[in-house]
Structures are given as structure tokens and as C-alpha cells.
Motif scaffolding. Structure first.
Motif, PDB file in Angstrom:
ATOM      1  N   LEU A  52       0.836  -1.190   0.000  1.00 43.71           N
ATOM      2  CA  LEU A  52       0.000   0.000   0.000  1.00 43.71           C
ATOM      3  C   LEU A  52       0.877   1.248   0.000  1.00 43.71           C
ATOM      4  O   LEU A  52       0.577   2.223  -0.697  1.00 43.71           O
ATOM      5  CB  LEU A  52      -0.931  -0.002   1.217  1.00 43.71           C
ATOM      6  N   ALA A  53       1.970   1.214   0.762  1.00 42.78           N
ATOM      7  CA  ALA A  53       2.893   2.363   0.784  1.00 42.78           C
ATOM      8  C   ALA A  53       3.468   2.626  -0.600  1.00 42.78           C
ATOM      9  O   ALA A  53       3.538   3.774  -1.059  1.00 42.78           O
ATOM     10  CB  ALA A  53       4.019   2.107   1.785  1.00 42.78           C
ATOM     11  N   TRP A  54       3.866   1.557  -1.313  1.00 44.19           N
ATOM     12  CA  TRP A  54       4.390   1.748  -2.677  1.00 44.19           C
ATOM     13  C   TRP A  54       3.310   2.280  -3.622  1.00 44.19           C
ATOM     14  O   TRP A  54       3.584   3.146  -4.464  1.00 44.19           O
ATOM     15  CB  TRP A  54       4.937   0.426  -3.223  1.00 44.19           C
ATOM     16  N   SER A  55       2.086   1.753  -3.511  1.00 44.67           N
ATOM     17  CA  SER A  55       1.032   2.238  -4.400  1.00 44.67           C
ATOM     18  C   SER A  55       0.739   3.708  -4.128  1.00 44.67           C
ATOM     19  O   SER A  55       0.489   4.481  -5.067  1.00 44.67           O
ATOM     20  CB  SER A  55      -0.235   1.392  -4.233  1.00 44.67           C
ATOM     21  N   LEU A  56       0.813   4.133  -2.854  1.00 39.91           N
ATOM     22  CA  LEU A  56       0.605   5.542  -2.518  1.00 39.91           C
ATOM     23  C   LEU A  56       1.762   6.398  -3.011  1.00 39.91           C
ATOM     24  O   LEU A  56       1.555   7.518  -3.485  1.00 39.91           O
ATOM     25  CB  LEU A  56       0.458   5.687  -0.993  1.00 39.91           C
ATOM     26  N   TYR A  57       2.979   5.860  -2.909  1.00 38.01           N
ATOM     27  CA  TYR A  57       4.150   6.614  -3.410  1.00 38.01           C
ATOM     28  C   TYR A  57       3.989   6.895  -4.903  1.00 38.01           C
ATOM     29  O   TYR A  57       4.137   8.028  -5.355  1.00 38.01           O
ATOM     30  CB  TYR A  57       5.434   5.832  -3.149  1.00 38.01           C
ATOM     31  N   TYR A  58       3.665   5.866  -5.661  1.00 42.66           N
ATOM     32  CA  TYR A  58       3.548   6.058  -7.111  1.00 42.66           C
ATOM     33  C   TYR A  58       2.335   6.900  -7.468  1.00 42.66           C
ATOM     34  O   TYR A  58       2.364   7.659  -8.434  1.00 42.66           O
ATOM     35  CB  TYR A  58       3.510   4.707  -7.826  1.00 42.66           C
ATOM     36  N   ALA A  97       0.158  15.477  -1.989  1.00 47.52           N
ATOM     37  CA  ALA A  97       0.683  15.598  -0.628  1.00 47.52           C
ATOM     38  C   ALA A  97       0.087  14.541   0.282  1.00 47.52           C
ATOM     39  O   ALA A  97       0.792  13.927   1.111  1.00 47.52           O
ATOM     40  CB  ALA A  97       0.390  16.999  -0.093  1.00 47.52           C
ATOM     41  N   ALA A  98      -1.226  14.288   0.146  1.00 47.90           N
ATOM     42  CA  ALA A  98      -1.878  13.280   0.988  1.00 47.90           C
ATOM     43  C   ALA A  98      -1.310  11.892   0.722  1.00 47.90           C
ATOM     44  O   ALA A  98      -1.087  11.104   1.658  1.00 47.90           O
ATOM     45  CB  ALA A  98      -3.387  13.300   0.738  1.00 47.90           C
ATOM     46  N   ALA A  99      -1.057  11.588  -0.554  1.00 43.93           N
ATOM     47  CA  ALA A  99      -0.509  10.268  -0.900  1.00 43.93           C
ATOM     48  C   ALA A  99       0.872  10.080  -0.293  1.00 43.93           C
ATOM     49  O   ALA A  99       1.174   9.027   0.302  1.00 43.93           O
ATOM     50  CB  ALA A  99      -0.447  10.119  -2.418  1.00 43.93           C
ATOM     51  N   PHE A 100       1.734  11.090  -0.412  1.00 40.02           N
ATOM     52  CA  PHE A 100       3.080  10.982   0.153  1.00 40.02           C
ATOM     53  C   PHE A 100       3.028  10.890   1.682  1.00 40.02           C
ATOM     54  O   PHE A 100       3.777  10.122   2.305  1.00 40.02           O
ATOM     55  CB  PHE A 100       3.936  12.174  -0.276  1.00 40.02           C
ATOM     56  N   SER A 107       3.710   7.568   6.520  1.00 38.48           N
ATOM     57  CA  SER A 107       3.177   7.038   7.780  1.00 38.48           C
ATOM     58  C   SER A 107       3.256   5.517   7.815  1.00 38.48           C
ATOM     59  O   SER A 107       3.681   4.917   8.819  1.00 38.48           O
ATOM     60  CB  SER A 107       1.731   7.507   7.948  1.00 38.48           C
ATOM     61  N   LEU A 108       2.854   4.870   6.728  1.00 34.82           N
ATOM     62  CA  LEU A 108       2.903   3.412   6.669  1.00 34.82           C
ATOM     63  C   LEU A 108       4.330   2.885   6.773  1.00 34.82           C
ATOM     64  O   LEU A 108       4.603   1.909   7.489  1.00 34.82           O
ATOM     65  CB  LEU A 108       2.265   2.925   5.368  1.00 34.82           C
ATOM     66  N   LEU A 109       5.237   3.523   6.073  1.00 34.71           N
ATOM     67  CA  LEU A 109       6.628   3.056   6.060  1.00 34.71           C
ATOM     68  C   LEU A 109       7.281   3.260   7.424  1.00 34.71           C
ATOM     69  O   LEU A 109       8.035   2.385   7.901  1.00 34.71           O
ATOM     70  CB  LEU A 109       7.404   3.795   4.962  1.00 34.71           C
ATOM     71  N   LEU A 110       7.020   4.391   8.076  1.00 36.12           N
ATOM     72  CA  LEU A 110       7.571   4.617   9.413  1.00 36.12           C
ATOM     73  C   LEU A 110       7.021   3.600  10.402  1.00 36.12           C
ATOM     74  O   LEU A 110       7.747   3.116  11.296  1.00 36.12           O
ATOM     75  CB  LEU A 110       7.253   6.036   9.872  1.00 36.12           C
ATOM     76  N   ASP A 111       5.737   3.275  10.243  1.00 28.46           N
ATOM     77  CA  ASP A 111       5.139   2.263  11.105  1.00 28.46           C
ATOM     78  C   ASP A 111       5.834   0.923  10.936  1.00 28.46           C
ATOM     79  O   ASP A 111       6.125   0.224  11.921  1.00 28.46           O
ATOM     80  CB  ASP A 111       3.651   2.147  10.789  1.00 28.46           C
ATOM     81  N   LEU A 112       6.144   0.558   9.691  1.00 29.05           N
ATOM     82  CA  LEU A 112       6.844  -0.709   9.446  1.00 29.05           C
ATOM     83  C   LEU A 112       8.256  -0.686  10.022  1.00 29.05           C
ATOM     84  O   LEU A 112       8.704  -1.663  10.640  1.00 29.05           O
ATOM     85  CB  LEU A 112       6.906  -0.978   7.936  1.00 29.05           C
ATOM     86  N   VAL A 118      13.204  -4.113   6.044  1.00 28.07           N
ATOM     87  CA  VAL A 118      13.401  -2.769   6.588  1.00 28.07           C
ATOM     88  C   VAL A 118      14.259  -1.916   5.656  1.00 28.07           C
ATOM     89  O   VAL A 118      14.071  -0.691   5.558  1.00 28.07           O
ATOM     90  CB  VAL A 118      14.019  -2.840   8.013  1.00 28.07           C
ATOM     91  N   PHE A 119      15.187  -2.532   4.940  1.00 25.34           N
ATOM     92  CA  PHE A 119      16.045  -1.760   4.025  1.00 25.34           C
ATOM     93  C   PHE A 119      15.234  -1.224   2.834  1.00 25.34           C
ATOM     94  O   PHE A 119      15.434  -0.090   2.394  1.00 25.34           O
ATOM     95  CB  PHE A 119      17.209  -2.627   3.538  1.00 25.34           C
ATOM     96  N   GLN A 120      14.312  -2.067   2.318  1.00 21.02           N
ATOM     97  CA  GLN A 120      13.434  -1.576   1.261  1.00 21.02           C
ATOM     98  C   GLN A 120      12.524  -0.460   1.777  1.00 21.02           C
ATOM     99  O   GLN A 120      12.196   0.476   1.051  1.00 21.02           O
ATOM    100  CB  GLN A 120      12.567  -2.711   0.690  1.00 21.02           C
ATOM    101  N   CYS A 121      12.114  -0.592   3.049  1.00 22.73           N
ATOM    102  CA  CYS A 121      11.287   0.465   3.637  1.00 22.73           C
ATOM    103  C   CYS A 121      12.058   1.774   3.716  1.00 22.73           C
ATOM    104  O   CYS A 121      11.502   2.849   3.437  1.00 22.73           O
ATOM    105  CB  CYS A 121      10.810   0.044   5.028  1.00 22.73           C
ATOM    106  N   HIS A 122      13.324   1.710   4.114  1.00 23.10           N
ATOM    107  CA  HIS A 122      14.143   2.918   4.153  1.00 23.10           C
ATOM    108  C   HIS A 122      14.306   3.506   2.749  1.00 23.10           C
ATOM    109  O   HIS A 122      14.292   4.728   2.568  1.00 23.10           O
ATOM    110  CB  HIS A 122      15.518   2.607   4.757  1.00 23.10           C
TER     111      HIS A 122
END
Length: 887
Positions: free
Chosen positions: A199-205, A217-220, A225-230, A240-244
Motif C-alpha cells: 500500500l505504501a508503494w502504491s501511494l508513493y507512485y 501531498a496526501a498520498a506521500f 506514515s505506513l513506512l515509518l510504522d513498518l 526494513v532496508f526496502q522500507c528505508h
């Protein structure tokens, strides 16, 4: 666990020829082996038939995965789109059934896992193709609306999955014993991790693709938020490295460069080489976004230098980032040049910045050109970046040689060859242009000139590249274009110097390009060009070099022998009569010998085909030598043609044979035999073939008269013309007596008019031509003969009326607007005689102005012999006009 989907697997196939195994959709546990195989291999239609369209939720899920795998394997976009449509259709049917399966943890987990699969098909399959294209082309290609649609649908599946699994995750430790007993404890965590991560990747793109700032801005923000939570949960494991990495890219898109750089550093701590490479590439894009161009190139350079062919099988995903690194290393110069141009607009150091921008853009275009030479998908890809980085309409004085070339290529693609040519000519005027670049400029200039139908200029450009820059990669192709264009020029103008130039071009190809694919053709066309240029001895030698394997071998052997005759004729005026007679007899004997050998080789029963054609022509040429006045071997001529109709039935040259027989009989003073031969033959010829026979008969007699005239033997030519008149009179009487052949009467009358002209009977000749013109007033052949008759009939001191008559006759020809292109030799003949007659009428200003205009637009003035004649006339007329007229 899903990886970042875009670009990892798919566009590698577009950049590199190596086959990369793409990631397919996994098969649920417990699936029967045969069905699992059908799902993995994408045999969707077969599985659909087996399930009869799907009767259960599980069947629809398997069909959805099978269609998704089929889509990933499809090479055609239409097939791929249809397969994804079917995958979505079956996922929707599955989800509808699965939502009614109850609220028990296992049912909810199963539904959540399936929804993640559904989202993965959309994000990692359908959207990935579009995202690959978007990223690889820096947003210059790709269906933005379609990408956003698919990303929204993928995000909805992940959100739905999280809604199903979040309650289970909240009670994970409270219900630990129950979940462990049911075997779903680890699966709950994994599905949660997969859903959040993807979901984080789909929001990023979605944020990258979205143009509306508030939605972007909302998507980013949601992705962050999702990535920091992970990251902070401690449950991400190696992911975790892909999340970073995803966090770093999100920060970069938000303009938070310092935070992004720190996140990239944390991502680079991974042990995965593939991820390290991806991090390095994305970090370079950060530097570019921050206008740190040197830093970006420093980061990209190690990747750009990697050899994709040496990658291990498990490292094939690196190909994409190696290719992107090469592309962006080159493009960084174009981006920097554009940035400098923007800065220069409001800078006091504008000129210095623009000069620097030009130098940097030249580096980028050179690097892009090197990538284009790699072939495959690179040329089209490079073109996109060049189009974005070069303004073809910029002031040429502000552009370097490489940029001028690039601008010209863009203009040619836009069907603007005039503008392209101007930039290429400007590029060639630049100093210190290295040979490789100069060759590219010249090659492209040739293309522009050809598009403008300036065939002569295009031929010069390609000829220069092929002869002066032979080491250039395009020199061999230029050699092909050069000889093809020069052949077109020579064939149109029929000038000796054009054939000589064509021969030089072909010789260059043969000597300097031994592996050229057109070597065999060049070995044939070289002697043809030499023959047309009148270099018969050289042509004969080159015909002998045509190899036995060539399809031109038979004709080459014939022409080699024929050139002996042509060589003897070319030296006729210079040689003494006895020498010419000996050479001609030897040529005739060689022609007959060739005919005999060829006939023996092909067999007595073979009367068709190319070899038989050359044997027939050899006999005719030998007979033509024998009937010449100097040779007088009329019996041998008849012998050479004996049984010709039996040997070569339906031969199109039978009219020529008939003419030779008639001349041989007349040479033997056997006029009765000549008359009988003509009558007997015409009686046998069907009416529909009479015209062709008569044309050949007339052409043979006319050629011999013309040959005598060209050789200065005027009295012999006049006598031969007079002798032929009786034959043409007999022919005319025969045709007029048969209504079926009446349409061919003008053919004979025209030939008789030509013979009357050659015989010096000008009044009778013009009267006959006038009668022909009365029936066909626009016939160019008739008009030309009338003009020639009037020109030849002019006395040494003609009256004004006589000159005016010649002018009018030549003007009738010149009124045809297409004559210059369709019949250039006729045009220049008419033009010169018209000019000369006007000069003799003292119309000096008209003549001076006309020649001056011709010299501007057609400086070659028709070549030999007309150029020298017109130039001489121009020098004469310039002394007659007032000085201001010359200006």
C-alpha cells in the motif's frame, strides 16, 4: 513478501536481449499439481474450460492468478490487456464470494491474503508495465490516467485487506494460543506486513503520478506514515532496508533532501547487491533533483560502467538499473544544461552561462549518441530524452556541432528538411569537428538533401562520407546510397561525366569495403558504368571479373565481347581504315564465337532465358559489323543470321534482324531478294506485332546512319540514308494496303522523314513531318525532328525568316514544362539551339538573361556537349549587352 514492483523485471526485456524470467503469481497451498502447473504457466483458457467458467470462489481465484500469469508472459499489449481484464473479473467474482464466508479469523485472513494477491496483480503486474515506461522515459511516455486508475484499485485492495487483518493483528498476542493452534499466527503478521508495504508503494507512485497538489501531498504523507510504522514496529525484518529506500524516495519527492539522503544511507546498509544498486541509482536522482549534477554523475558512474552481460542469473534484475544509470548519466548533462539556461535568463553572466550550457549539452548529446549506437530499444529511448533536452528551433549560432546535428535530426523527423539542412550546413562550418561527428553530420545532411529531392547534393554527401571517412560506421551504408543516387543521376542525364563518377564510386566500394553486402552488385554495375562512359577496354576487363556465381555472369560475358566492337568504333576516326577493319572483324568473330559457345552450353532446344538472349544479341551485333560499308562482308552477315527465327523464335529483335538482312542483300546488289525478304516477313507477322518489328527495323537503319554521321563520314551516311528510302517506301505501301496495319503507317513515315533529313532532302522531310504533326500536334518526337530539319537546313547566312522558323520549332519543344526532367538531353539541345538562333537574331538581352538564370539554377548546363557551347555563347553575348544589363 512483495518487492518494489516497478521496473525490476519487465523493461529489462526492452533494453537487453537476454531473456529474464519474470515473477509470476504464486499458487495457493493445497492446489492439485496439474492445476498448479496450469496456473503457473498461464494456461488460463484451458483452465477456464476445465472449470467451465468457474463455479466456486477458489476456482475464480485460480483463474485470476492464471490470467495474471498469462498477462505477464504476453508480448502483445492487446493480449496482455485482455488477460488482465479477465484476471480482475475473476478476482471480483472471488472477492464477492469470499466476503460471504463469515467473520471467523481464518476466513478473514484468507480474504485479506487474496486481496493482497489481487492488489499485487494490479500493482506488480498491470501498473508495472505502465510505471516502467513512465520511469524509463522520465514521464515522457505512459498513460497517466490509466496508471492512476490501476494504482487506486490496487490501493483499495490493500486497504480492504488491512481492514480484514487489523483486528486480528490487534488481538495477536491476546489470542496467541488460538492463532498458533490454527496455524495462522505467522500468516497474520505476514499479510499485515505485505498489505502495508505494498500500500505504501502504491501511494508513493500515486503521489508521483498525481498532478493535483493536495492529493499528491496526501498520498506521500500516507505512504510515509505506513513506512515509518513498518520501520518502527521492528517486524519488517530484512524488508526494513526496502522500507528505508521507499522512505528516502518519498522524502525526495517532497523536497526533503537531507532526510532523503539519511534514509538512502540506512537503505544502503543492506547485504543485497541488487538493493545496493537500486539505492545508488535513486540517490543519484536525488542529487539531480537537488541540482548537484557532478555528485549525481559520480554516484552513477560505477553503475554505468558495469557490464550487464557478466551478471549472474540471480542478478539479472540489476540490468534495469545499470541501463537507467547509463541513461541518466548521459541525461544529467542535458538536465544541467537546461538548468544553466534557466539561470542565465536573469544573470549578469548570461553569455558565459550559455556558453557553458552549450558545452555541457554537447557532452550529453555525445553520450546519448553512444547509447543509441547500442541498438535494440536504445535509439527510440534516447530519442525521447533528446527531444526533451534540445530545442530544434533555437538560434543555430548558440548551438554546438552535436546539438546542431541533433536539432537537424528532430527537424527531419518533423518533416522539416529545409530547416534541418541549414543546421547541418552550419555544423559543418564549425572548426575542429572530430571525424566521427563529421561523418554523422554528413550522413544526416545527405538524408535531408534527399528528402528535398536534391539528388545531386545528396549523392555528393554520401560519396564524401564513403570515400573520405571510410572508417566511419555509416560509411558502408553511405557507399550504397552514393552509387544508387549516382546511378539515378546518370540514367536520367546520360552524360559521360556522370557515368565516370558512378564508376569511381563503385570502384571505391569494391576496393575499400570487401565485406559490403552489395559487392556482387557493384562488380556488375562498375563495368556497366564504364561502358556507358565510353571506357570500353576498362569495361571489358571489369566484365571479365564478374564471378561465375553471379546472376549477371552470362550478360557480363556477352558485354565483355561487345565492348570489343564498341572500342573499335570509339577509335574509328583516329585509326586508319585498315586498322579499324581488322579490329572490327576480330570483334565480330569474338561475338560469333561467344554465341556459338553459349548455344552449345544451353543446348539446341533451349531458346529462352537470359543466356539465349545474349547469344541472339551477339549474332545481331556481329552481323551489324559485317554489313558496315568499311567491312562489306555481307555474306558473313547473312550467315550469322541464318536460321535466326528457328534458333530464337519470338525474339523481340526480329525487326533488327530483318533490317540487317535487307541491308546485306542490298550490299550484294540483290535488290529482289531484299524486297522479297521484307514482303515475306511482313506477311508472316501478325498485325499486332507489326509496329514492334518496324520500330526495330527503323532503329537499326537509323543507328547506322547516325554512327556514320558521328564518325564524320557524312557522304557515306547520306548514301546509306538514300538507299534506305526505298525500303521505307515499300513498307509504307505494304501497310497502307492492309487496313489492319494502318495504325503503324506513322511509324514508317517518321522513319522515312528521318532518312530524308539524313539524305539532305530537307523540304520533303519537313513536309512529311508537318503531315504527321497535323494528326499529332503534341508529339515530341515529331517536334524535335522538325526543329532539327530547320536547324540543319539553315544556310551560312540565313534570313531572319529562316532563323525565326528555327526559333519557333525549338520553342514548340520547350513549351513542355516537364521536358527538362523527362528528357534532359532533348531539353538542352533545344535550349542551346533556341539561344543561338535568338543570338543570331540580335536579341542579346534575352539570351544573356536566359543563360544567366540557367547558370544559377542549373550550373552544369546539361553537361557535355551543351555546357561548353552555352558557356561560349554566354561569353559572346556579354560583349553585346550594356553593363547594367549584366547586373
Amino acid at each position: 513478501m512483495s518487492m518494489r514492483y516497478t521496473a525490476l523485471f519487465f523493461l529489462l526485456l526492452a533494453i537487453d536481449a537476454a531473456v529474464i524470467e519474470t515473477r509470476g503469481q504464486s499458487v495457493p497451498d493445497g492446489t492439485p499439481p496439474d492445476i498448479a502447473r496450469m496456473v503457473r504457466e498461464g494456461l488460463a483458457e484451458a483452465l477456464d474450460a476445465r472449470f467451465r467458467g468457474g463455479a466456486t470462489a477458489d476456482q475464480h481465484r485460480l483463474l485470476a492468478l492464471a490470467y495474471a500469469n498469462k498477462a505477464q508472459r504476453a508480448s502483445l499489449a492487446s493480449v496482455r490487456a485482455q488477460a488482465y481484464d479477465k484476471a480482475e473479473e475473476n478476482f471480483e467474482l472471488w472477492a464477492k464470494a469470499a466476503r460471504g464466508a463469515g467473520r471467523l479469523p481464518r476466513a478473514q485472513l484468507r480474504l485479506a491474503g487474496g486481496l493482497v494477491e489481487y492488489g499485487n496483480v494490479l500493482l506488480g503486474g498491470r501498473a508495472a508495465k505502465y510505471l516502467d515506461e513512465w520511469e524509463l522515459t522520465a514521464g515522457k511516455r505512459g498513460d497517466q490516467a490509466e496508471i492512476l486508475r490501476v494504482l487506486r484499485r490496487a490501493g483499495l485492495q490493500y486497504k480492504d485487506a488491512l481492514e480484514r487483518v487489523d483486528p486480528l493483528m490487534q488481538d495477536l498476542f491476546a489470542n496467541e494460543d488460538q492463532y498458533l493452534a490454527e496455524g495462522i499466527f505467522d500468516d497474520i503478521q505476514q499479510v499485515t506486513l505485505d498489505a502495508k508495504y505494498n500500500l505504501a508503494w502504491s501511494l508513493y507512485y500515486y503521489g508521483v503520478m498525481e498532478t493535483r497538489s493536495e492529493k499528491q501531498a496526501a498520498a506521500f504523507d500516507n505512504a510515509e506514515s505506513l513506512l515509518l510504522d513498518l520501520v518502527n514496529s521492528g517486524r519488517a525484518g530484512d524488508t526494513v532496508f526496502q522500507c528505508h529506500l521507499a522512505l528516502a524516495m518519498t522524502y525526495r519527492e517532497q523536497g526533503r533532501f537531507d532526510e532523503a539522503e539519511r534514509a538512502f544511507a540506512r537503505a544502503a546498509a543492506t547485504a543485497s547487491r541488487a538493493l545496493k544498486v537500486q539505492v545508488r541509482y535513486e540517490l543519484a536522482r536525488l542529487h539531480l533533483a537537488a541540482r548537484k549534477f557532478d555528485e549525481a554523475r559520480t554516484v552513477l558512474e560505477p553503475l554505468a560502467k558495469l557490464d550487464a552481460e557478466r551478471l549472474k542469473r540471480d542478478e539479472q534484475a540489476l540490468r534495469f538499473y545499470i541501463s537507467l544509470a547509463k541513461l541518466w548519466h548521459a541525461n544529467s548533462y542535458l538536465v544541467e544544461a537546461e538548468d544553466l539556461q534557466r539561470t542565465a535568463r536573469n544573470s549578469a553572466a548570461r553569455r558565459a552561462l550559455l556558453i557553458r550550457a552549450q558545452r555541457i549539452r554537447e557532452k550529453g548529446l555525445k553520450a546519448m549518441g553512444d547509447l543509441r549506437e547500442l541498438g535494440g530499444a536504445w535509439p527510440a529511448l534516447v530519442q525521447l530524452f533528446i527531444e526533451a533536452g534540445v530545442d530544434p528551433n533555437a538560434d543555430p549560432q548558440t548551438m554546438g556541432a552535436t546539438e546542431l546535428l541533433t536539432a537537424a535530426e528532430l527537424l527531419l523527423n518533423a518533416a522539416k528538411p529545409v530547416e534541418a539542412r541549414a543546421r547541418l550546413e552550419e555544423a559543418l562550418r564549425r572548426e575542429n569537428v572530430e571525424p566521427g561527428l563529421r561523418g554523422n553530420i554528413v550522413y544526416t545532411l545527405g538524408k535531408a538533401q534527399y528528402q528535398l529531392r536534391d539528388v545531386k547534393a545528396a549523392a555528393r554527401s554520401f560519396e564524401y562520407l564513403a570515400s573520405e571517412l571510410r572508417a566511419h560506421p555509416r560509411a558502408a551504408q553511405a557507399a550504397t546510397f552514393a552509387y544508387q543516387l549516382l546511378a539515378e543521376i546518370a540514367d536520367r542525364g546520360k552524360r559521360q561525366e556522370d557515368y565516370e563518377r558512378l564508376a569511381r564510386c563503385l570502384l571505391n566500394l569494391l576496393q575499400n569495403y570487401p565485406d559490403h553486402p552489395k559487392q556482387e552488385d557493384a562488380m556488375w554495375w562498375l563495368p556497366v558504368a564504364l561502358q556507358q562512359a565510353g571506357h570500353y577496354d576498362d569495361a571489358a576487363q571489369q566484365y571479365a571479373n564478374v564471378p561465375p556465381s553471379s546472376r549477371y555472369r552470362d550478360e557480363a560475358q556477352y558485354r565483355a565481347v561487345l565492348c570489343r566492337r564498341l572500342s573499335a568504333q570509339s577509335h574509328r576516326a583516329a585509326d586508319d581504315p585498315s586498322m579499324y577493319k581488322r579490329q572490327s572483324r576480330r570483334a565480330a568473330d569474338a561475338l560469333l564465337n561467344f554465341a556459338l559457345q553459349t548455344e552449345q552450353r544451353i543446348g539446341a532446344g533451349s531458346t529462352s532465358g537470359r543466356a539465349a538472349r545474349w547469344a541472339a544479341e551477339a549474332r545481331i551485333n556481329a552481323a551489324e559489323i559485317f554489313v558496315q560499308l568499311e567491312i562489306g562482308a555481307h555474306e558473313r552477315a547473312l550467315s550469322a543470321l541464318r536460321d535466326f527465327e528457328t534458333r530464337f523464335p519470338n525474339n523481340p529483335l526480329l525487326g533488327r534482324v530483318l533490317g540487317l538482312r535487307i541491308r546485306a542483300y542490298r550490299g550484294l546488289r540483290d535488290f529482289d531478294a531484299a524486297s522479297k525478304a521484307l514482303s515475306a516477313y511482313l506477311e508472316q507477322v501478325p498485325p499486332d506485332r507489326t509496329g514492334a518489328v518496324l520500330l526495330e527495323l527503323a532503329r537499326g537503319m537509323e543507328d547506322e546512319v547516325r554512327r556514320l554521321q558521328d564518325g564524320g563520314r557524312t557522304s557515306d551516311a547520306t548514301q546509306l540514308a538514300r538507299d534506305s528510302l526505298e525500303t521505307f517506301t515499300q513498307l509504307e505501301q505494304f501497310l497502307q494496303a492492309d487496313p489492319r496495319r494502318a495504325a503503324d503507317v506513322p511509324i514508317v513515315q517518321f522513319s522515312r522523314a528521318q532518312m530524308l533529313h539524313a539524305a539532305g532532302e530537307y523540304a520533303a522531310a519537313e513536309a512529311l513531318v508537318d503531315a504527321l504533326l497535323a494528326k499529332a500536334p503534341r508529339n515530341g518526337n515529331y517536334q524535335r525532328l522538325r526543329a532539327r530539319i530547320r536547324q540543319t537546313a539553315l544556310p551560312a547566312e540565313p534570313t531572319r525568316d529562316q532563323l525565326a522558323g528555327a526559333v519557333a520549332a525549338w520553342e514548340a519543344l520547350l513549351r513542355d514544362p516537364a521536358i527538362r526532367d523527362r528528357a534532359p538531353e532533348t531539353y538542352w539541345e533545344a535550349r542551346y539551339h533556341w539561344l543561338h538562333a535568338k543570338y543570331r537574331l540580335s536579341d542579346y538581352e534575352t539570351v544573356e538573361k536566359a543563360i544567366r538564370n540557367e547558370r544559377v539554377w542549373y550550373p552544369e548546363l546539361g553537361g557535355k556537349p551543351w555546357k561548353s557551347k552555352i558557356e561560349t555563347l554566354y561569353e559572346q553575348v556579354r560583349t553585346k549587352v550594356a553593363p547594367e544589363t549584366e547586373k
